[in-house]
Every structure is written in C-alpha cells, then in structure tokens.
Design a protein around this motif. Structure first.
Motif, PDB file in Angstrom:
ATOM      1  N   VAL A 177       3.488   2.058  -1.419  1.00 33.05           N
ATOM      2  CA  VAL A 177       3.946   2.317  -3.006  1.00 33.05           C
ATOM      3  C   VAL A 177       2.787   2.599  -3.791  1.00 33.05           C
ATOM      4  O   VAL A 177       2.476   3.619  -4.285  1.00 33.05           O
ATOM      5  CB  VAL A 177       4.845   1.180  -3.554  1.00 33.05           C
ATOM      6  CG1 VAL A 177       5.279   1.681  -4.834  1.00 33.05           C
ATOM      7  CG2 VAL A 177       6.181   1.498  -2.734  1.00 33.05           C
ATOM      8  N   ILE A 178       2.047   1.561  -3.831  1.00 31.04           N
ATOM      9  CA  ILE A 178       0.858   1.533  -4.850  1.00 31.04           C
ATOM     10  C   ILE A 178      -0.351   2.699  -4.577  1.00 31.04           C
ATOM     11  O   ILE A 178      -0.826   3.162  -5.496  1.00 31.04           O
ATOM     12  CB  ILE A 178       0.219  -0.025  -5.095  1.00 31.04           C
ATOM     13  CG1 ILE A 178       1.141  -0.628  -5.338  1.00 31.04           C
ATOM     14  CG2 ILE A 178      -0.902  -0.027  -6.017  1.00 31.04           C
ATOM     15  CD1 ILE A 178       0.976  -2.228  -5.585  1.00 31.04           C
ATOM     16  N   ASN A 179      -0.482   3.042  -3.232  1.00 34.29           N
ATOM     17  CA  ASN A 179      -1.402   4.012  -3.104  1.00 34.29           C
ATOM     18  C   ASN A 179      -0.885   5.284  -3.714  1.00 34.29           C
ATOM     19  O   ASN A 179      -1.758   6.222  -3.915  1.00 34.29           O
ATOM     20  CB  ASN A 179      -1.721   4.226  -1.427  1.00 34.29           C
ATOM     21  CG  ASN A 179      -2.571   3.284  -1.137  1.00 34.29           C
ATOM     22  OD1 ASN A 179      -3.240   2.428  -1.730  1.00 34.29           O
ATOM     23  ND2 ASN A 179      -2.623   3.322   0.046  1.00 34.29           N
ATOM     24  N   PHE A 217       0.335   5.747  -6.576  1.00 37.63           N
ATOM     25  CA  PHE A 217       0.779   5.436  -7.915  1.00 37.63           C
ATOM     26  C   PHE A 217       0.500   6.653  -8.766  1.00 37.63           C
ATOM     27  O   PHE A 217       1.492   6.781  -9.852  1.00 37.63           O
ATOM     28  CB  PHE A 217      -0.718   4.585  -8.669  1.00 37.63           C
ATOM     29  CG  PHE A 217      -1.815   4.949  -8.586  1.00 37.63           C
ATOM     30  CD1 PHE A 217      -2.174   5.602  -9.891  1.00 37.63           C
ATOM     31  CD2 PHE A 217      -2.802   5.300  -7.730  1.00 37.63           C
ATOM     32  CE1 PHE A 217      -3.458   6.257 -10.043  1.00 37.63           C
ATOM     33  CE2 PHE A 217      -3.928   5.855  -7.815  1.00 37.63           C
ATOM     34  CZ  PHE A 217      -4.380   6.371  -8.914  1.00 37.63           C
ATOM     35  N   GLU A 218      -0.199   7.830  -8.476  1.00 38.31           N
ATOM     36  CA  GLU A 218      -0.309   8.865  -9.522  1.00 38.31           C
ATOM     37  C   GLU A 218       0.919   9.853  -9.317  1.00 38.31           C
ATOM     38  O   GLU A 218       1.544  10.124 -10.078  1.00 38.31           O
ATOM     39  CB  GLU A 218      -1.490   9.823  -8.728  1.00 38.31           C
ATOM     40  CG  GLU A 218      -2.016  10.682  -9.995  1.00 38.31           C
ATOM     41  CD  GLU A 218      -3.158  11.496  -9.433  1.00 38.31           C
ATOM     42  OE1 GLU A 218      -3.514  11.518  -8.376  1.00 38.31           O
ATOM     43  OE2 GLU A 218      -3.662  12.212 -10.135  1.00 38.31           O
ATOM     44  N   PHE A 220       0.975  -1.326  -0.098  1.00 35.09           N
ATOM     45  CA  PHE A 220       0.043   0.069   0.025  1.00 35.09           C
ATOM     46  C   PHE A 220       0.918   1.304  -0.030  1.00 35.09           C
ATOM     47  O   PHE A 220       0.520   2.261  -0.768  1.00 35.09           O
ATOM     48  CB  PHE A 220      -1.010   0.090   1.250  1.00 35.09           C
ATOM     49  CG  PHE A 220      -1.879  -1.101   1.237  1.00 35.09           C
ATOM     50  CD1 PHE A 220      -3.212  -0.709   0.212  1.00 35.09           C
ATOM     51  CD2 PHE A 220      -2.089  -2.179   1.889  1.00 35.09           C
ATOM     52  CE1 PHE A 220      -4.103  -1.637   0.487  1.00 35.09           C
ATOM     53  CE2 PHE A 220      -3.172  -2.956   1.732  1.00 35.09           C
ATOM     54  CZ  PHE A 220      -4.112  -2.616   1.086  1.00 35.09           C
TER      55      PHE A 220
END
Lengths: 292, 257
Positions: B237-239, B241-242, B235
């Motif tokens: 990193v991927i949260n 993403f923008e 989470f």
C-alpha cells in the motif's frame, strides 16, 4: 527494484560555491530546498540543525537560507526529523512543508500521509520530501565512541566526518585526518537499522547520496511528479550542474550493488527474527515482524 | 450517486472530538455524504433515535458497563452493522476514560469504562485522540471502495484496511509504553520521531534518538504506536502512496493533475 521507482537518475552538484563550501557532497539538499524556498514551493523545511552537543543534530524548521546553510553536511547520528512534521504545520504555521530524511523517515512520512492517525491536517501540507541514501545510522554515543576512542579525535575538534571506500574518516580543524576501517564501526550501528529494506529512500520525491558519483558530486533520483517538477525547475534555473549518470564512474552499478547488499543482509535479519527463540515443541519463536 | 453505503456514528462515552474530526474534512464531508455514504445515524446530526441497519458503524467513545443503555446500544450496533469501526482512542483502547474510578457528578456509580472491543467484536481500529480528519476520510473512502468498488478497488481497499483490522485483533490496551514493549524492546526503533509528532498531548520527546515517554502525561490513545512506521508497514500500500493520494484526491473531487 532495489533502487525503487524513479523517473530519472543524474549526477549533479550545486552551482553555488557558498553551498558547496560546507556541503557533504554535491550540496543537493541545501540547494534544492533553497530554490524551493525562493520559489515559494515550500514555506520551510525540516532539516538537521545543530543540537546541544558537538555533532549532535537537532531537527529544526528552516524558513530562511541562513537557517538552511547552518544545517549543511552530514552528521552520522540520529536526527528525528519526523518529530517536527506536525509542529511545522502548527506552531510554525507552514502550509507547504519540506523535509529531508533517511529512508526510514521517508517511510514514516508516507505512512503518515496515507494513515494520518495522529497527523491531522499534515498529509496535504507535505510539499517536498528529499530522501538521502543510508546504509545504517549510529546512536550519538556510538558515534562518540567511534570518533573519540577509535579515531582519537575530540568531537568538538572534528570538522567533517565521512563514510566511503570502506573507511570512516574524521577530519580535524588543524587539517588532520583519522580513519578507521568501516568494519570496526559495525558494532555501534543502531539495531533498528538492521531490519531496514531501503537504501536509496525509495519513497522520497527526490533522493540523493554520494554513492555512484565522483567526489564533490551526488547521485540524484527523481521519483515522483512533485519531485520531477521541482527538479526540472531547479535545473532550468541553473541551480545544478548535471551529467548523465551513465557518464560518471562508478555510476548506478555501485548504487545497485550496495542497495542489494543492504537489502539482502537485512532481509536475512528479518527472516532470522522469525525463529529467534524456541517454542515448547522445538520450533522457532518469533520476534515481531514490522512488515506483517 | 447510486450504491451509496450507509454509515452511522454511534456515540458512547466520548467527547464528540472524533465526530468533530470527521466534520473537519469540511467540503470533503459533504462530498462523502453526497457521493459515497448516507449518514443514517448520528445523535448530533441526524434525527434518528434507534440504531438502524447500516453498512459501517463509526463508534466513538468507550462503554460504561454500569450504563444499561450504553451496553444495549453497543450490542445493537454490532447486530445491525456489517462493519464496526472503533473510531478513536476511547472506543479502541479506553483512552482517557481508562482513568475513571467513578464518583463523578452526576452519575457517581458510573466507574467502569471499557473499550468497545471488550464488549463486541470490532473489525477496524482507528486510534488517536482524535484520529486525524484525513485518516477518517480515507477509511470512509476505502470502506466505500471495499463494498461498492471495482474488483481492483476492492483489492486496494482491503489491502489498505488490513493493518487497521490487525490493530483490532491486537487488543484493547494501548499506551506510550507500546513504543518500548513492541518497538524498542523488539530491536525495531530507528529514531525517526514520528511517534513524538503523533502524540496529541506531547508526552513524547526524542532524547538521544529514541522516544522518551512521560507516562503520567500519556492518555493511552494509541496514536504513537499505530503511527510508528515499525508497528505496521505494508509495502504493497505505502509504496503506492502517490497513486493512492491521487485516487483519494480524485474521489474527494480535488482537481489533481
């Protein structure tokens, strides 16, 4: 944070009567994709079309309004929309892909964007990701059991299914309504849903669901720069009727409550998995934690 | 640009598809070579005959243990490189070379091919056949940030690379079966379909909301499991993403907003 990052939240519904005639709630997904298609923001969208059996969705790449319209409405079973994400850029040749999905599918999408291990040339082609609210999903056979055994409605006779106000409802073509308490459906839930820590598609560009707004309306979270731009253009173009979320009942309070309930419950499941079994020394033996 | 890192491409028994995937970043590859990394070793692209010292070794292909040169070169790579990346299915898991039983022209005695992790320690595993061009690009940019970035960038790069380092620790065997053993059997599959999209040989179809694996088709590249949002999902990193997508876009010299 249970609602994720968002730039704005509104109550909205499509201004297109044709879309509303068969949409689940406010017709947000269909309307926004239709606008994005018309404007060239997307070349096509991966949506849940009709599969081989009644109420079985099948992911399709919709490149026309007609194909989008054919996919309106919610089917409470799994449509593996991510399965087409690479194909949409290959066989279909789309440079700007739209996709609608559940929170977990948005997670798969963003992971694919940052870690495109088997997703060559996909990351830069994701143009608009619409997420839906999701408490849990049902395998097809689970849904079939709920509808046919519990609600005593043949799958092919059902014209609409809905979850709300603690009930699972099935409407039939002759105007019948069969309802069961939502509690009865829990055992048919997909096990993989029980470790999900996202209710309102935190990772979508725009996410939407019925919870929080009156019948026929939808709650909309606008989350990213892309989402903000597309949503603003669509509202300017008159695609949506909107109301401040603060002015509608039950509003974000209920969304927050349900999100908190889901995440708290599933966090407990994740924790319980850490000591699911027993080791020789008596301590807990873990099932795999996907978040480590 | 100062402080470029040094990167080498080490070619073991592979098809050069991973190198082609790196090259398929087109102008992005030039940007990487201009600003972030000097390519100090690559049999196909650089006229250097012996494995030199380097920061990052991208190793493509598995190691034939009956080939002395290959064994020596992979060991030399470990000694000379600070970070060893198993690039692609063959280096990571053996991939299609797992099916070799020897007897092929013109080295019939070459029959045993091992993922590099069975011969040397591997730091980062990037599966796939080949790994997506943008995945290789991201790993290159993150490796640069890890070695030369600000403290904040180092932290981001470490967080980004951690799951790929964990994949390296996980082992050297992969198969479509991993979706059954480590996802479905573990009660974690929610039927999103990502695995089916990631499979390079279309061995996975979604049947009643779950992956159905044609095990005779599977080449054991590891893409499906690594791509699955329920194999790893960080989470932190991927949260983001923008902002990370923007960061990588900016690093690649793409205008962005």
């Amino acid at each position: 944070m249970v609602l994720g990052n968002y730039k704005s939240a509104v109550a909205a519904r499509s201004t297109d009567k044709g879309i509303l005639s068969a949409s689940q709630d406010g017709g947000i997904v269909t309307q926004l994709f239709a606008f994005a298609l018309d404007e060239g923001i997307i070349d096509g969208a991966i949506v849940a079309g009709q599969g081989a059996e009644p109420w079985m969705p099948e992911p399709v790449v919709a490149t026309t309004r007609a194909e989008l319209f054919a996919a309106r409405g919610t089917r409470y079973t799994i449509s593996p929309n991510m399965a087409l994400i690479k194909e949409a850029t290959r066989s279909y040749g789309l440079d700007k892909v739209g996709i609608v999905g559940t929170p977990c599918q948005m997670q798969g999408l963003r992971k694919a964007q940052l870690y495109p291990i088997g997703m060559r040339d996909v990351p830069d082609k994701i143009a608009l990701a619409i997420g839906i609210f999701c408490m849990e999903n049902f395998p097809y056979q689970g849904l079939e059991t709920m509808v046919e055994d519990h609600c005593t409605v043949k799958m092919e006779s059902a014209v609409k299914m809905d979850i709300g106000k603690g009930k699972f409802s099935v409407y039939t073509e002759r105007g019948g309504l069969s309802q069961i308490p939502l509690k009865l459906t829990h055992k048919y839930e997909q096990p993989g849903c029980h470790v999900c820590l996202d209710y309102v598609s935190n990772l979508a560009d725009v996410s939407t669901g019925s919870v929080g707004t009156p019948d026929g309306w939808s709650t909309v979270f606008v989350r990213t720069k892309v989402g903000d731009s597309v949503w603003a253009r669509a509202v300017d173009a008159g695609c949506f009727e909107t109301k401040p979320i603060e002015d509608v009942k039950p509003g974000l309070e209920l969304v927050t409550k349900l999100a908190t309930d889901k995440i708290t419950k599933n966090q407990k499941t994740v924790e319980a998995r850490a000591s699911f079994g027993v080791k020789a020394d008596g301590s807990g033996k873990a099932l795999r934690n996907p978040y480590l | 640009m100062a402080n470029k890192i040094t990167v080498g491409h080490v070619h073991m028994s592979g098809c050069t598809g991973c190198l082609v995937s790196l090259a398929d970043n087109y102008e992005g590859l030039f940007k990487i070579l201009d600003d972030y990394a000097d390519l100090v070793y690559a049999l196909t692209l650089v006229d250097v005959r012996h494995v030199p010292e380097m920061d990052v070794a991208l190793v493509e292909g598995s190691v034939c243990i009956q080939d002395e040169n290959a064994v020596e070169e992979i060991k030399e790579t470990r000694r000379k490189a600070k970070v060893v990346v198993a690039l692609g299915g063959c280096a990571s898991y053996g991939n299609i070379t797992r099916f070799c039983r020897g007897g092929q022209w013109n080295q019939p005695q070459h029959e045993s091919y091992l993922p590099i992790g069975d011969i040397i320690d591997v730091d980062v595993t990037l599966p796939g056949c080949p790994p997506g061009s943008q995945a290789i690009r991201n790993v290159c940019v993150m490796a640069y940030l890890l070695l030369q970035g600000s403290d904040e960038q180092k932290a981001l790069a470490a967080a980004y690379l951690t799951p790929l380092m964990n994949l390296a620790k996980r082992g050297t065997e992969a198969c479509g079966c991993d979706l059954m053993y480590d996802v479905i059997n573990q009660g974690l599959c929610m039927g999103c379909g990502t695995c089916a999209a990631s499979c390079p040989v279309r061995a996975i179809t979604m049947v009643y909301g779950k992956p159905q694996i044609d095990r005779d088709m599977c080449i054991k590249c590891g893409a499906c499991y690594a791509q699955c949002p329920r194999s790893f999902f960080n989470f932190d990193v991927i949260n983001e993403f923008e902002s990370i997508t923007e960061l990588i876009g900016a690093a690649m010299g793409q205008g962005g907003e």
